[in-house]
Design a protein around this motif. Structure first.
Motif, short mmCIF file in Angstrom:
data_model
loop_
_atom_site.label_atom_id
_atom_site.label_comp_id
_atom_site.label_asym_id
_atom_site.label_seq_id
_atom_site.Cartn_x
_atom_site.Cartn_y
_atom_site.Cartn_z
N ARG A 1 13.05 -70.43 11.56
CA ARG A 1 13.22 -70.98 10.21
C ARG A 1 13.85 -72.37 10.27
O ARG A 1 13.46 -73.27 9.53
CB ARG A 1 14.05 -70.02 9.36
CG ARG A 1 13.23 -68.82 8.85
CD ARG A 1 14.02 -67.97 7.87
NE ARG A 1 14.93 -67.07 8.56
CZ ARG A 1 14.59 -65.88 9.03
NH1 ARG A 1 13.36 -65.43 8.90
NH2 ARG A 1 15.51 -65.10 9.62
N LEU A 2 14.82 -72.56 11.17
CA LEU A 2 15.41 -73.89 11.34
C LEU A 2 14.39 -74.88 11.89
O LEU A 2 14.34 -76.04 11.49
CB LEU A 2 16.63 -73.81 12.27
CG LEU A 2 17.88 -73.14 11.69
CD1 LEU A 2 18.94 -72.94 12.77
CD2 LEU A 2 18.45 -73.97 10.53
N GLN B 1 12.53 -75.50 2.97
CA GLN B 1 13.29 -74.25 2.92
C GLN B 1 12.41 -73.07 2.50
O GLN B 1 12.48 -71.99 3.09
CB GLN B 1 14.48 -74.39 1.97
CG GLN B 1 15.57 -75.32 2.49
CD GLN B 1 16.73 -75.48 1.51
OE1 GLN B 1 16.64 -75.08 0.35
NE2 GLN B 1 17.83 -76.05 1.98
N ASP C 1 15.88 -66.67 12.57
CA ASP C 1 16.67 -67.84 12.15
C ASP C 1 16.29 -69.08 12.93
O ASP C 1 16.21 -70.18 12.36
CB ASP C 1 18.17 -67.55 12.34
CG ASP C 1 18.70 -66.55 11.32
OD1 ASP C 1 18.00 -66.32 10.31
OD2 ASP C 1 19.80 -66.00 11.54
N ASP C 2 16.06 -68.95 14.23
CA ASP C 2 15.70 -70.12 15.03
C ASP C 2 14.40 -70.74 14.54
O ASP C 2 14.29 -71.97 14.41
CB ASP C 2 15.56 -69.73 16.51
CG ASP C 2 16.91 -69.44 17.15
OD1 ASP C 2 17.94 -69.87 16.59
OD2 ASP C 2 16.93 -68.78 18.22
N ARG D 1 12.07 -75.87 9.04
CA ARG D 1 12.73 -76.80 8.12
C ARG D 1 12.78 -78.21 8.69
O ARG D 1 12.49 -79.19 8.00
CB ARG D 1 14.13 -76.31 7.78
CG ARG D 1 14.86 -77.18 6.75
CD ARG D 1 16.23 -76.64 6.42
NE ARG D 1 17.12 -76.69 7.57
CZ ARG D 1 17.80 -77.79 7.94
NH1 ARG D 1 17.65 -78.91 7.27
NH2 ARG D 1 18.60 -77.74 8.98
N ARG D 2 13.12 -78.33 9.98
CA ARG D 2 13.18 -79.66 10.61
C ARG D 2 11.80 -80.31 10.64
O ARG D 2 11.66 -81.50 10.35
CB ARG D 2 13.74 -79.53 12.02
CG ARG D 2 15.25 -79.32 12.09
CD ARG D 2 15.75 -79.49 13.51
NE ARG D 2 15.23 -78.47 14.40
CZ ARG D 2 15.88 -77.36 14.75
NH1 ARG D 2 17.09 -77.12 14.25
NH2 ARG D 2 15.34 -76.49 15.57
#
Length: 485
Positions: free
Chosen positions: A380-381, A367, A377-378, A384-385
Protein backbone atom coordinates in the motif's frame (compact mmCIF):
# COMPACT_ATOMS: atom_id res chain seq x y z
CA UNK A 1 -52.29 -0.28 -56.32
CA UNK A 2 -52.55 -1.92 -52.86
CA UNK A 3 -49.63 -2.49 -50.51
CA UNK A 4 -49.58 -6.23 -51.22
CA UNK A 5 -49.64 -5.77 -55.00
CA UNK A 6 -46.91 -3.11 -54.74
CA UNK A 7 -44.74 -5.56 -52.83
CA UNK A 8 -45.44 -8.36 -55.30
CA UNK A 9 -44.54 -6.16 -58.29
CA UNK A 10 -40.83 -6.22 -57.48
CA UNK A 11 -40.19 -9.88 -58.35
CA UNK A 12 -41.77 -9.61 -61.85
CA UNK A 13 -39.71 -6.46 -62.43
CA UNK A 14 -36.53 -8.34 -61.51
CA UNK A 15 -37.58 -11.24 -63.75
CA UNK A 16 -38.05 -8.84 -66.71
CA UNK A 17 -34.64 -7.29 -65.92
CA UNK A 18 -32.95 -10.69 -66.04
CA UNK A 19 -34.87 -11.66 -69.18
CA UNK A 20 -33.57 -8.53 -70.92
CA UNK A 21 -30.04 -9.50 -69.93
CA UNK A 22 -30.52 -12.98 -71.36
CA UNK A 23 -31.55 -11.58 -74.74
CA UNK A 24 -28.36 -9.51 -75.11
CA UNK A 25 -25.92 -11.73 -73.23
CA UNK A 26 -23.40 -11.85 -76.08
CA UNK A 27 -23.26 -8.05 -76.07
CA UNK A 28 -22.87 -7.98 -72.28
CA UNK A 29 -19.98 -10.45 -72.42
CA UNK A 30 -18.09 -8.26 -74.88
CA UNK A 31 -18.57 -4.98 -72.96
CA UNK A 32 -16.30 -3.67 -70.20
CA UNK A 33 -17.63 -3.04 -66.72
CA UNK A 34 -17.72 0.76 -66.83
CA UNK A 35 -19.53 0.91 -70.16
CA UNK A 36 -21.80 -2.01 -69.26
CA UNK A 37 -22.91 -0.40 -66.00
CA UNK A 38 -23.90 2.73 -67.92
CA UNK A 39 -25.74 0.63 -70.54
CA UNK A 40 -27.66 -1.48 -67.98
CA UNK A 41 -28.63 1.58 -65.98
CA UNK A 42 -30.33 3.02 -69.06
CA UNK A 43 -32.58 -0.01 -69.61
CA UNK A 44 -36.26 0.64 -68.91
CA UNK A 45 -36.31 -2.70 -67.07
CA UNK A 46 -33.66 -1.35 -64.65
CA UNK A 47 -35.73 1.77 -64.03
CA UNK A 48 -38.77 -0.45 -63.43
CA UNK A 49 -36.82 -2.47 -60.85
CA UNK A 50 -35.79 0.70 -59.03
CA UNK A 51 -39.34 2.04 -59.03
CA UNK A 52 -40.78 -1.24 -57.76
CA UNK A 53 -38.02 -1.53 -55.14
CA UNK A 54 -38.80 1.92 -53.76
CA UNK A 55 -42.50 1.10 -53.51
CA UNK A 56 -41.87 -2.30 -51.88
CA UNK A 57 -39.37 -0.79 -49.41
CA UNK A 58 -41.98 1.80 -48.44
CA UNK A 59 -44.42 -1.00 -47.64
CA UNK A 60 -41.74 -2.77 -45.61
CA UNK A 61 -40.77 0.52 -43.91
CA UNK A 62 -37.21 -0.27 -44.95
CA UNK A 63 -34.26 2.12 -45.30
CA UNK A 64 -35.93 5.52 -45.36
CA UNK A 65 -33.94 8.58 -46.34
CA UNK A 66 -34.74 12.00 -47.74
CA UNK A 67 -33.09 13.29 -50.89
CA UNK A 68 -33.72 16.76 -52.29
CA UNK A 69 -37.03 17.17 -50.52
CA UNK A 70 -38.38 13.82 -51.73
CA UNK A 71 -38.94 10.71 -49.64
CA UNK A 72 -37.01 7.64 -50.71
CA UNK A 73 -37.16 4.10 -49.42
CA UNK A 74 -34.83 1.15 -49.98
CA UNK A 75 -31.86 0.89 -52.32
CA UNK A 76 -31.47 1.37 -56.05
CA UNK A 77 -29.43 -0.32 -58.73
CA UNK A 78 -26.61 2.14 -59.43
CA UNK A 79 -23.41 2.09 -61.46
CA UNK A 80 -21.44 1.48 -58.31
CA UNK A 81 -23.39 -1.44 -56.85
CA UNK A 82 -23.94 -3.09 -60.24
CA UNK A 83 -20.17 -3.50 -60.35
CA UNK A 84 -19.28 -3.87 -56.66
CA UNK A 85 -21.93 -6.51 -55.89
CA UNK A 86 -21.06 -8.71 -58.88
CA UNK A 87 -24.44 -8.11 -60.59
CA UNK A 88 -22.83 -7.33 -63.98
CA UNK A 89 -20.95 -10.62 -63.95
CA UNK A 90 -24.16 -12.51 -63.11
CA UNK A 91 -25.88 -10.86 -66.08
CA UNK A 92 -23.06 -11.97 -68.39
CA UNK A 93 -23.38 -15.63 -67.47
CA UNK A 94 -25.86 -18.06 -69.01
CA UNK A 95 -27.06 -19.55 -65.73
CA UNK A 96 -28.59 -17.15 -63.22
CA UNK A 97 -28.27 -18.57 -59.67
CA UNK A 98 -31.67 -19.67 -58.39
CA UNK A 99 -31.38 -17.54 -55.23
CA UNK A 100 -30.25 -14.40 -57.03
CA UNK A 101 -33.70 -12.78 -57.64
CA UNK A 102 -34.68 -13.18 -53.98
CA UNK A 103 -31.25 -11.93 -52.82
CA UNK A 104 -31.54 -8.86 -55.04
CA UNK A 105 -35.11 -8.10 -53.92
CA UNK A 106 -34.13 -8.31 -50.25
CA UNK A 107 -31.08 -6.10 -50.83
CA UNK A 108 -33.16 -3.44 -52.56
CA UNK A 109 -36.38 -3.47 -50.56
CA UNK A 110 -36.02 -5.39 -47.31
CA UNK A 111 -37.92 -6.17 -45.14
CA UNK A 112 -35.80 -5.08 -42.15
CA UNK A 113 -33.74 -7.71 -40.36
CA UNK A 114 -31.48 -7.66 -37.28
CA UNK A 115 -28.04 -6.17 -37.85
CA UNK A 116 -24.92 -7.04 -35.93
CA UNK A 117 -21.49 -5.81 -34.94
CA UNK A 118 -18.40 -7.92 -35.53
CA UNK A 119 -15.17 -6.94 -33.77
CA UNK A 120 -11.92 -8.59 -34.86
CA UNK A 121 -9.51 -8.85 -31.91
CA UNK A 122 -5.73 -8.97 -32.05
CA UNK A 123 -5.16 -12.20 -30.15
CA UNK A 124 -4.23 -15.75 -31.08
CA UNK A 125 -6.82 -17.83 -29.24
CA UNK A 126 -7.58 -21.49 -30.10
CA UNK A 127 -11.34 -20.97 -29.70
CA UNK A 128 -13.62 -23.87 -30.58
CA UNK A 129 -17.27 -23.12 -31.20
CA UNK A 130 -18.72 -20.00 -29.58
CA UNK A 131 -18.30 -18.69 -26.04
CA UNK A 132 -20.41 -15.93 -24.44
CA UNK A 133 -18.71 -12.96 -22.74
CA UNK A 134 -20.89 -10.10 -21.47
CA UNK A 135 -23.55 -10.58 -24.14
CA UNK A 136 -21.04 -11.02 -27.00
CA UNK A 137 -20.00 -14.27 -28.65
CA UNK A 138 -16.28 -15.04 -28.90
CA UNK A 139 -15.73 -17.25 -31.93
CA UNK A 140 -13.53 -17.99 -34.95
CA UNK A 141 -15.53 -17.45 -38.15
CA UNK A 142 -14.72 -19.53 -41.21
CA UNK A 143 -14.82 -18.26 -44.78
CA UNK A 144 -18.24 -19.96 -45.11
CA UNK A 145 -19.50 -18.05 -42.04
CA UNK A 146 -18.45 -14.78 -43.68
CA UNK A 147 -20.07 -15.74 -46.98
CA UNK A 148 -23.42 -16.26 -45.22
CA UNK A 149 -23.67 -12.57 -44.31
CA UNK A 150 -21.85 -11.07 -47.32
CA UNK A 151 -24.10 -8.85 -49.50
CA UNK A 152 -25.97 -10.76 -52.23
CA UNK A 153 -24.54 -14.20 -51.33
CA UNK A 154 -25.53 -15.63 -54.70
CA UNK A 155 -23.31 -13.14 -56.57
CA UNK A 156 -20.59 -12.64 -53.94
CA UNK A 157 -18.08 -14.80 -55.83
CA UNK A 158 -18.01 -12.06 -58.48
CA UNK A 159 -18.05 -9.12 -56.07
CA UNK A 160 -15.43 -7.09 -54.23
CA UNK A 161 -14.65 -8.88 -50.96
CA UNK A 162 -15.59 -6.62 -48.00
CA UNK A 163 -13.53 -8.65 -45.51
CA UNK A 164 -9.86 -8.12 -44.73
CA UNK A 165 -7.57 -10.92 -46.01
CA UNK A 166 -6.48 -12.19 -42.57
CA UNK A 167 -10.09 -12.65 -41.47
CA UNK A 168 -10.93 -14.39 -44.73
CA UNK A 169 -7.94 -16.74 -44.23
CA UNK A 170 -9.44 -18.12 -41.00
CA UNK A 171 -8.09 -18.56 -37.47
CA UNK A 172 -8.96 -15.01 -36.37
CA UNK A 173 -11.05 -14.46 -33.26
CA UNK A 174 -14.00 -12.09 -33.28
CA UNK A 175 -16.64 -10.80 -30.90
CA UNK A 176 -20.14 -10.79 -32.45
CA UNK A 177 -23.45 -9.45 -31.21
CA UNK A 178 -26.80 -8.47 -32.70
CA UNK A 179 -27.26 -4.72 -32.19
CA UNK A 180 -30.62 -2.98 -31.90
CA UNK A 181 -28.97 0.44 -32.38
CA UNK A 182 -27.88 -0.35 -35.95
CA UNK A 183 -30.30 0.57 -38.72
CA UNK A 184 -30.24 -0.38 -42.37
CA UNK A 185 -28.17 2.07 -44.41
CA UNK A 186 -26.04 2.41 -47.50
CA UNK A 187 -22.26 2.13 -47.08
CA UNK A 188 -20.47 5.45 -46.63
CA UNK A 189 -19.10 7.01 -49.77
CA UNK A 190 -15.73 7.74 -48.16
CA UNK A 191 -15.61 4.79 -45.78
CA UNK A 192 -16.84 5.08 -42.22
CA UNK A 193 -13.45 3.96 -40.85
CA UNK A 194 -11.82 7.10 -42.28
CA UNK A 195 -14.60 9.43 -41.14
CA UNK A 196 -14.63 8.10 -37.61
CA UNK A 197 -10.88 8.24 -37.15
CA UNK A 198 -10.87 11.85 -38.34
CA UNK A 199 -13.91 13.26 -36.60
CA UNK A 200 -14.70 11.30 -33.42
CA UNK A 201 -13.66 13.38 -30.40
CA UNK A 202 -13.33 10.30 -28.15
CA UNK A 203 -12.81 6.68 -28.92
CA UNK A 204 -15.97 4.60 -28.50
CA UNK A 205 -15.49 0.85 -28.17
CA UNK A 206 -18.78 -1.08 -28.54
CA UNK A 207 -17.27 -4.34 -27.23
CA UNK A 208 -15.58 -2.72 -24.25
CA UNK A 209 -16.98 -5.16 -21.64
CA UNK A 210 -15.58 -8.40 -23.16
CA UNK A 211 -12.38 -6.64 -24.20
CA UNK A 212 -11.87 -5.36 -20.67
CA UNK A 213 -12.33 -8.85 -19.20
CA UNK A 214 -9.94 -10.39 -21.75
CA UNK A 215 -7.34 -7.82 -20.71
CA UNK A 216 -7.92 -8.48 -17.01
CA UNK A 217 -7.83 -12.27 -17.41
CA UNK A 218 -4.20 -12.36 -18.55
CA UNK A 219 -1.34 -9.89 -18.74
CA UNK A 220 -1.01 -9.42 -22.54
CA UNK A 221 -2.98 -6.61 -24.17
CA UNK A 222 -5.93 -7.51 -26.40
CA UNK A 223 -7.03 -4.76 -28.80
CA UNK A 224 -9.48 -4.20 -31.65
CA UNK A 225 -7.98 -4.90 -35.06
CA UNK A 226 -11.13 -4.07 -37.03
CA UNK A 227 -14.81 -3.41 -36.41
CA UNK A 228 -17.57 -4.25 -38.89
CA UNK A 229 -21.23 -3.31 -39.08
CA UNK A 230 -23.28 -5.99 -40.80
CA UNK A 231 -26.76 -6.20 -42.25
CA UNK A 232 -26.67 -9.88 -43.24
CA UNK A 233 -26.92 -10.43 -46.97
CA UNK A 234 -27.13 -6.69 -47.68
CA UNK A 235 -24.24 -4.68 -46.26
CA UNK A 236 -20.84 -5.35 -44.70
CA UNK A 237 -18.76 -2.29 -43.87
CA UNK A 238 -15.55 -1.98 -41.91
CA UNK A 239 -16.12 1.07 -39.75
CA UNK A 240 -12.85 1.10 -37.79
CA UNK A 241 -9.39 -0.44 -37.96
CA UNK A 242 -7.22 -1.84 -40.71
CA UNK A 243 -7.50 -5.50 -39.83
CA UNK A 244 -4.67 -7.90 -39.02
CA UNK A 245 -1.57 -8.10 -41.18
CA UNK A 246 -0.58 -11.33 -42.85
CA UNK A 247 2.91 -12.60 -42.07
CA UNK A 248 4.87 -15.56 -43.47
CA UNK A 249 4.22 -18.85 -41.70
CA UNK A 250 6.55 -21.82 -41.51
CA UNK A 251 7.06 -23.17 -45.02
CA UNK A 252 6.32 -26.83 -45.68
CA UNK A 253 8.95 -26.88 -48.42
CA UNK A 254 6.39 -26.72 -51.21
CA UNK A 255 4.15 -23.71 -50.60
CA UNK A 256 4.85 -20.51 -48.73
CA UNK A 257 1.98 -19.91 -46.37
CA UNK A 258 0.80 -16.84 -44.50
CA UNK A 259 -0.96 -16.44 -41.17
CA UNK A 260 -2.47 -13.52 -39.24
CA UNK A 261 0.20 -11.44 -37.48
CA UNK A 262 -1.22 -11.50 -33.96
CA UNK A 263 0.17 -9.35 -31.19
CA UNK A 264 1.62 -10.60 -27.89
CA UNK A 265 -1.53 -12.40 -26.68
CA UNK A 266 -1.11 -15.96 -27.98
CA UNK A 267 -2.55 -18.63 -25.70
CA UNK A 268 -2.52 -22.40 -25.73
CA UNK A 269 -5.65 -24.42 -25.01
CA UNK A 270 -5.13 -24.61 -21.23
CA UNK A 271 -4.41 -20.89 -20.99
CA UNK A 272 -7.53 -20.15 -23.01
CA UNK A 273 -9.58 -22.44 -20.74
CA UNK A 274 -8.37 -20.42 -17.75
CA UNK A 275 -9.23 -17.14 -19.49
CA UNK A 276 -12.74 -18.36 -20.30
CA UNK A 277 -13.21 -19.54 -16.72
CA UNK A 278 -12.24 -16.03 -15.61
CA UNK A 279 -14.73 -14.42 -18.00
CA UNK A 280 -17.48 -16.84 -16.96
CA UNK A 281 -17.10 -15.74 -13.34
CA UNK A 282 -16.63 -12.04 -14.02
CA UNK A 283 -19.18 -11.48 -16.83
CA UNK A 284 -22.30 -11.53 -14.61
CA UNK A 285 -20.60 -9.15 -12.18
CA UNK A 286 -19.68 -6.69 -14.94
CA UNK A 287 -23.16 -6.86 -16.47
CA UNK A 288 -24.60 -5.71 -13.13
CA UNK A 289 -22.99 -2.33 -13.81
CA UNK A 290 -25.38 -1.85 -16.74
CA UNK A 291 -28.60 -2.48 -14.77
CA UNK A 292 -28.84 0.96 -13.16
CA UNK A 293 -32.17 1.59 -14.90
CA UNK A 294 -33.74 -1.18 -12.78
CA UNK A 295 -32.96 0.57 -9.47
CA UNK A 296 -36.23 1.83 -7.94
CA UNK A 297 -34.83 4.57 -5.69
CA UNK A 298 -34.15 7.71 -7.73
CA UNK A 299 -31.00 8.84 -5.90
CA UNK A 300 -29.55 5.32 -5.91
CA UNK A 301 -30.37 5.00 -9.60
CA UNK A 302 -28.48 8.20 -10.40
CA UNK A 303 -25.50 7.15 -8.27
CA UNK A 304 -25.40 3.72 -9.94
CA UNK A 305 -25.60 5.29 -13.38
CA UNK A 306 -22.73 7.66 -12.59
CA UNK A 307 -20.65 4.73 -11.32
CA UNK A 308 -21.36 2.80 -14.52
CA UNK A 309 -20.37 5.77 -16.66
CA UNK A 310 -17.13 6.24 -14.73
CA UNK A 311 -16.22 2.59 -15.17
CA UNK A 312 -16.94 2.74 -18.90
CA UNK A 313 -14.92 5.93 -19.44
CA UNK A 314 -11.94 4.48 -17.59
CA UNK A 315 -12.22 1.24 -19.55
CA UNK A 316 -12.17 3.15 -22.83
CA UNK A 317 -9.08 5.08 -21.79
CA UNK A 318 -7.35 1.91 -20.65
CA UNK A 319 -8.22 -0.07 -23.80
CA UNK A 320 -7.37 2.79 -26.17
CA UNK A 321 -3.74 2.64 -24.99
CA UNK A 322 -3.44 -1.03 -25.97
CA UNK A 323 -1.84 -0.44 -29.40
CA UNK A 324 1.09 1.30 -27.66
CA UNK A 325 1.84 -1.72 -25.45
CA UNK A 326 3.99 -4.76 -26.02
CA UNK A 327 4.36 -7.89 -23.91
CA UNK A 328 3.17 -7.88 -20.27
CA UNK A 329 1.88 -4.31 -20.63
CA UNK A 330 5.31 -2.89 -21.43
CA UNK A 331 5.42 0.35 -23.42
CA UNK A 332 6.64 -0.14 -26.99
CA UNK A 333 8.26 3.26 -27.48
CA UNK A 334 10.04 5.28 -24.82
CA UNK A 335 8.58 8.52 -26.17
CA UNK A 336 5.07 7.31 -25.21
CA UNK A 337 5.82 6.63 -21.54
CA UNK A 338 4.91 10.06 -20.14
CA UNK A 339 1.63 10.24 -22.08
CA UNK A 340 0.65 6.71 -21.04
CA UNK A 341 1.32 7.63 -17.40
CA UNK A 342 -0.94 10.66 -17.95
CA UNK A 343 -3.84 8.55 -19.21
CA UNK A 344 -3.42 5.70 -16.73
CA UNK A 345 -3.54 8.26 -13.92
CA UNK A 346 -6.65 9.79 -15.50
CA UNK A 347 -8.32 6.37 -15.66
CA UNK A 348 -7.53 5.64 -12.00
CA UNK A 349 -8.79 9.07 -10.97
CA UNK A 350 -12.01 8.52 -12.84
CA UNK A 351 -12.54 5.23 -10.99
CA UNK A 352 -11.96 6.38 -7.41
CA UNK A 353 -12.93 10.07 -7.35
CA UNK A 354 -16.71 10.15 -7.05
CA UNK A 355 -17.18 13.55 -5.43
CA UNK A 356 -16.44 17.14 -6.47
CA UNK A 357 -12.72 17.84 -6.51
CA UNK A 358 -11.25 19.92 -3.69
CA UNK A 359 -7.72 20.07 -5.03
CA UNK A 360 -6.45 16.94 -3.24
CA UNK A 361 -6.62 14.56 -6.18
CA UNK A 362 -3.11 13.15 -5.86
CA UNK A 363 -3.59 12.25 -2.20
CA UNK A 364 -7.07 10.78 -2.64
CA UNK A 365 -6.26 8.73 -5.75
CA UNK A 366 -3.04 7.35 -4.28
CA UNK A 367 -4.61 6.46 -0.93
CA UNK A 368 -7.85 5.04 -2.27
CA UNK A 369 -6.07 2.94 -4.89
CA UNK A 370 -3.69 1.67 -2.21
CA UNK A 371 -6.47 0.44 0.08
CA UNK A 372 -8.51 -0.85 -2.88
CA UNK A 373 -5.81 -3.08 -4.40
CA UNK A 374 -2.89 -3.28 -1.94
CA UNK A 375 -2.36 -6.66 -0.30
CA UNK A 376 -0.33 -5.53 2.74
CA UNK A 377 1.05 -2.37 4.34
CA UNK A 378 4.30 -2.44 2.37
CA UNK A 379 2.52 -2.66 -0.97
CA UNK A 380 0.00 0.00 0.00
CA UNK A 381 2.88 2.38 0.74
CA UNK A 382 4.50 1.40 -2.55
CA UNK A 383 1.27 2.15 -4.46
CA UNK A 384 0.83 5.50 -2.74
CA UNK A 385 4.39 6.55 -3.63
CA UNK A 386 4.08 5.39 -7.25
CA UNK A 387 0.82 7.25 -7.88
CA UNK A 388 2.20 10.40 -6.24
CA UNK A 389 5.13 10.24 -8.69
CA UNK A 390 2.66 9.65 -11.53
CA UNK A 391 0.76 12.81 -10.63
CA UNK A 392 4.00 14.79 -10.73
CA UNK A 393 4.64 13.51 -14.27
CA UNK A 394 1.02 14.12 -15.24
CA UNK A 395 1.31 17.75 -14.14
CA UNK A 396 4.45 18.19 -16.23
CA UNK A 397 2.77 16.68 -19.31
CA UNK A 398 -0.39 18.77 -18.86
CA UNK A 399 1.66 21.98 -18.75
CA UNK A 400 3.84 21.08 -21.73
CA UNK A 401 6.99 20.49 -19.67
CA UNK A 402 9.44 17.64 -20.10
CA UNK A 403 9.03 15.24 -17.15
CA UNK A 404 12.12 13.88 -15.39
CA UNK A 405 13.41 10.45 -16.37
CA UNK A 406 13.52 9.23 -12.78
CA UNK A 407 10.31 7.17 -12.77
CA UNK A 408 9.43 6.99 -16.47
CA UNK A 409 10.85 3.50 -16.96
CA UNK A 410 8.97 1.78 -14.14
CA UNK A 411 5.73 3.74 -13.69
CA UNK A 412 3.81 2.61 -16.83
CA UNK A 413 4.12 -1.07 -15.88
CA UNK A 414 3.24 -0.32 -12.25
CA UNK A 415 0.16 1.70 -13.18
CA UNK A 416 -0.88 -0.98 -15.68
CA UNK A 417 -0.81 -3.51 -12.84
CA UNK A 418 -2.65 -1.27 -10.35
CA UNK A 419 -5.30 -0.23 -12.87
CA UNK A 420 -6.06 -3.81 -13.87
CA UNK A 421 -6.48 -4.78 -10.22
CA UNK A 422 -8.63 -1.71 -9.55
CA UNK A 423 -10.95 -2.69 -12.42
CA UNK A 424 -11.16 -6.27 -11.17
CA UNK A 425 -11.90 -5.32 -7.56
CA UNK A 426 -14.47 -2.65 -8.42
CA UNK A 427 -16.28 -5.00 -10.80
CA UNK A 428 -16.48 -7.52 -7.95
CA UNK A 429 -17.60 -4.95 -5.36
CA UNK A 430 -20.35 -3.71 -7.68
CA UNK A 431 -21.76 -0.38 -8.86
CA UNK A 432 -23.25 0.49 -5.44
CA UNK A 433 -19.88 0.28 -3.69
CA UNK A 434 -19.21 3.74 -2.19
CA UNK A 435 -15.58 4.20 -3.26
CA UNK A 436 -14.99 7.50 -1.47
CA UNK A 437 -16.55 6.61 1.87
CA UNK A 438 -15.38 3.01 2.18
CA UNK A 439 -11.82 3.58 0.95
CA UNK A 440 -11.38 6.64 3.15
CA UNK A 441 -12.74 4.77 6.18
CA UNK A 442 -10.49 1.81 5.36
CA UNK A 443 -7.47 4.07 5.76
CA UNK A 444 -8.28 4.31 9.45
CA UNK A 445 -9.79 0.89 10.07
CA UNK A 446 -8.36 -2.50 9.14
CA UNK A 447 -11.77 -4.00 10.01
CA UNK A 448 -13.52 -1.86 7.39
CA UNK A 449 -10.89 -2.81 4.82
CA UNK A 450 -11.37 -6.51 5.54
CA UNK A 451 -15.18 -6.50 5.75
CA UNK A 452 -15.95 -4.13 2.88
CA UNK A 453 -13.07 -4.63 0.43
CA UNK A 454 -10.62 -7.51 1.01
CA UNK A 455 -13.19 -10.05 2.18
CA UNK A 456 -15.73 -9.67 -0.66
CA UNK A 457 -12.94 -9.50 -3.26
CA UNK A 458 -11.26 -12.61 -1.87
CA UNK A 459 -14.48 -14.63 -2.14
CA UNK A 460 -14.45 -14.13 -5.93
CA UNK A 461 -10.70 -14.12 -6.51
CA UNK A 462 -10.31 -17.47 -4.78
CA UNK A 463 -12.61 -18.95 -7.44
CA UNK A 464 -10.49 -17.60 -10.29
CA UNK A 465 -7.74 -19.65 -11.96
CA UNK A 466 -4.40 -19.36 -10.17
CA UNK A 467 -2.37 -18.70 -13.33
CA UNK A 468 -0.51 -15.36 -13.46
CA UNK A 469 -2.82 -12.58 -14.48
CA UNK A 470 -6.05 -14.36 -13.59
CA UNK A 471 -5.96 -13.34 -9.97
CA UNK A 472 -3.64 -10.50 -11.02
CA UNK A 473 -0.13 -11.17 -9.90
CA UNK A 474 1.64 -9.02 -7.40
CA UNK A 475 4.99 -7.63 -8.42
CA UNK A 476 7.44 -5.80 -6.23
CA UNK A 477 8.78 -2.78 -8.06
CA UNK A 478 12.26 -1.56 -7.22
CA UNK A 479 12.48 2.10 -6.41
CA UNK A 480 14.83 4.05 -8.69
CA UNK A 481 18.11 5.06 -7.17
CA UNK A 482 18.73 8.70 -6.42
CA UNK A 483 21.39 10.28 -8.53
CA UNK A 484 24.42 11.30 -6.56
CA UNK A 485 25.08 15.00 -6.28
Amino acid sequence: MTDSSTELALMPAIAAFLERAGKVRDQLAATGDAELAKLVLAWPETRAVNTAAGAAARVHRYLYYGDGGEDHWGRRLTRNNLRALGVLEVLRRPGIPDQFPADLAAYLAGPPMPSERLVVIDAGLPVRGSHGICGWQLTQPTAADLDEVTPLPSSSQFAADPWDPALRLGGCCVLRRASDDLEARNPSVWGTAILRSLFEPELVIPAWEPLLLLNLAQTERVIVAAEYEIEPGRMVERVRGTGLDLVPAASDGIDDREEPGWGPCRLDEQELADVLMFTDIMSPLLLQWQTWDDVANSSQRKATKRASERLQRSAHRFLALGPRLGGDGGVLYERDRAEIIFWYTSALENLVITESSDGELSRKVSQRTAVLVGTDDDERLEIRRAITHAYHIRSKVAHGDVPPDTHLKTLPEQLYDYLRRAFRNLIILGPRFDVAKVCDDALMSAAVREQSIAGPVRQIVDRLPAAPGMRTRRTRYARPRRKSA
